[in-house]
Design an enzyme around this catalytic site. Structure first.
Site, PDB file in Angstrom:
ATOM      1  N   ILE A  55      49.973  33.591  48.210  1.00  0.00           N
ATOM      2  CA  ILE A  55      50.928  32.631  49.848  1.00  0.00           C
ATOM      3  C   ILE A  55      51.113  31.553  49.317  1.00  0.00           C
ATOM      4  CG2 ILE A  55      49.611  32.326  51.869  1.00  0.00           C
ATOM      5  CD1 ILE A  55      47.370  33.857  51.084  1.00  0.00           C
ATOM      6  N   TYR A 212      31.436  32.427  48.850  1.00  0.00           N
ATOM      7  CA  TYR A 212      32.612  32.452  49.525  1.00  0.00           C
ATOM      8  C   TYR A 212      32.861  32.500  51.360  1.00  0.00           C
ATOM      9  CZ  TYR A 212      37.844  34.023  50.889  1.00  0.00           C
ATOM     10  OH  TYR A 212      38.620  33.856  50.693  1.00  0.00           O
ATOM     11  N   LYS A 216      34.480  29.011  53.529  1.00  0.00           N
ATOM     12  CA  LYS A 216      35.388  29.100  54.451  1.00  0.00           C
ATOM     13  C   LYS A 216      34.685  29.375  55.924  1.00  0.00           C
ATOM     14  CE  LYS A 216      39.133  30.966  51.869  1.00  0.00           C
ATOM     15  NZ  LYS A 216      39.737  29.515  51.753  1.00  0.00           N
ATOM     16  N   THR A 249      46.924  39.681  46.952  1.00  0.00           N
ATOM     17  CA  THR A 249      47.029  38.481  45.921  1.00  0.00           C
ATOM     18  C   THR A 249      46.124  38.372  44.453  1.00  0.00           C
ATOM     19  OG1 THR A 249      45.474  36.201  46.464  1.00  0.00           O
ATOM     20  CG2 THR A 249      47.575  37.007  47.900  1.00  0.00           C
TER      21      THR A 249
END
Length: 338
Positions: A55, A212, A216, A249
């Site tokens: 990205i 994770y 975030k 990705t």
């Protein structure tokens, strides 16, 4: 007994994130992808962490296409130089540079900042994009859990170090912009402020999926706090956070082989491309539609509701102060922004 409880928690976190991810993917498939064409921003300067791949590369490429001078920050010099060459091949007159930054090291973050400031450039846009996902337990150079530092704390530190130049660059008609890339799975996170520096001695104690999500959530909570601070100080700087989408990705490289083959098939068929995922980032970085807007969470170029805890002012303040304390302890720097 402790081992059984920990293993159950790891399995629960694993299942929770993939079930929630499936619903997020379904929602993404049912909505129309939004993209806003941007005008030229000649003379603007932007930093994009992780801007040499995925990205981040598409964001760097998109900014350059609008005449923005882009400084890519990434760890791998070969990948960084290849990204610069690829962009210059498409845009021969592009102003694009690469500087080394290793987000597992606060020292490296400081060195990156010093290198950028030595260039004598203004800074209109800071895009905190780089990150890791579902990686096995590992400690950084500073002795912190890797997801926490790479996804959150190092970007928090970078932002504080660059705030002065962002403030000097912003004007009444053109605010400087801080864009933080989070994830919809921040809604599954849980922040225990007293355990941000926790270490794990056994692999069965650690859930990369929970780590994770928590990292975030930290990104999202601190973005709201920063947005509040900048607004209270009447600065010509805004800070917003976003979910880029469920995207194909290399971040999935750490997924266990037993399900990675399945996710790879689903990704090819249903996930967004990095180029599509870059659209919301570019929207927040360049669009006049969000001029002056700060402390908001976006998904698919639309303002969205984050997890309730992200809007908890007490949690915002606790995370901010604890993050500053950790950095001060590790770097012996005291922040006036604390």
């Amino acid at each position: 007994m402790k081992k059984v409880v920990c293993i159950c928690y790891v399995v629960y976190s694993f299942l929770k994130i993939y079930i929630y991810g499936a619903f997020a993917l379904l929602r993404q498939m049912l909505q129309t992808h939004k993209k806003e064409e941007q005008r030229l921003h000649t003379g603007y300067v932007a930093i994009v962490t992780g801007g040499s791949a995925g990205i981040g590369f598409e964001v760097s490429r998109g900014l350059v296409s609008k005449n923005v001078h882009v400084v890519i920050g990434s760890r791998c010099s070969e990948e960084g130089k290849q990204a610069v060459a690829k962009i210059r091949e498409e845009y021969p007159n592009a102003k694009v540079d690469w500087l080394h930054i290793d987000l597992t090291s606060l020292k490296s973050v400081r060195e990156f900042t010093d290198s950028f400031l030595a260039m004598g450039l203004p800074l209109n846009i800071l895009i905190n994009n780089a990150g890791i996902m579902f990686a096995p337990y590992q400690e950084t150079d500073d002795g912190l859990e890797e997801h926490f530092q790479v996804n959150y704390l190092s970007h928090f530190y970078l932002t504080l170090l660059l705030l002065d130049v962002l403030k000097k660059t912003g004007t009444d008609n053109s605010y400087s912009r801080i864009v933080n890339v989070s994830s919809v799975v921040h809604k599954l996170g849980n922040l225990d402020i007293d355990r941000l520096c926790s270490r794990f001695e056994n692999s069965w104690e650690y859930s990369p999926h929970a780590a994770y999500s928590d990292s975030k959530l930290a990104v999202t909570v601190s973005s709201f706090m920063l947005g509040r601070k900048l607004n209270d100080e009447n600065c010509k700087v805004t800070a917003n956070v976003l979910h880029p989408g469920v995207v194909k990705t290399s971040l999935y490289r750490h997924v266990h082989w037993s399900i990675k083959w399945f996710l790879d098939i689903v990704a090819i068929l249903l996930y967004e491309t990095p180029e599509m995922a870059a659209d919301t980032v570019l929207y927040l970085a360049l669009s006049p539609s969000v001029e002056g807007d700060t402390g908001s969470y976006y998904d698919n170029c639309v303002k969205n509701k984050p997890h309730d805890s992200a809007q908890d002012r007490l949690l915002q303040e606790k995370l901010w102060h604890r993050s500053c304390e950790i950095i001060e302890h590790l770097t012996e720097n005291e922040f006036k922004h604390k």
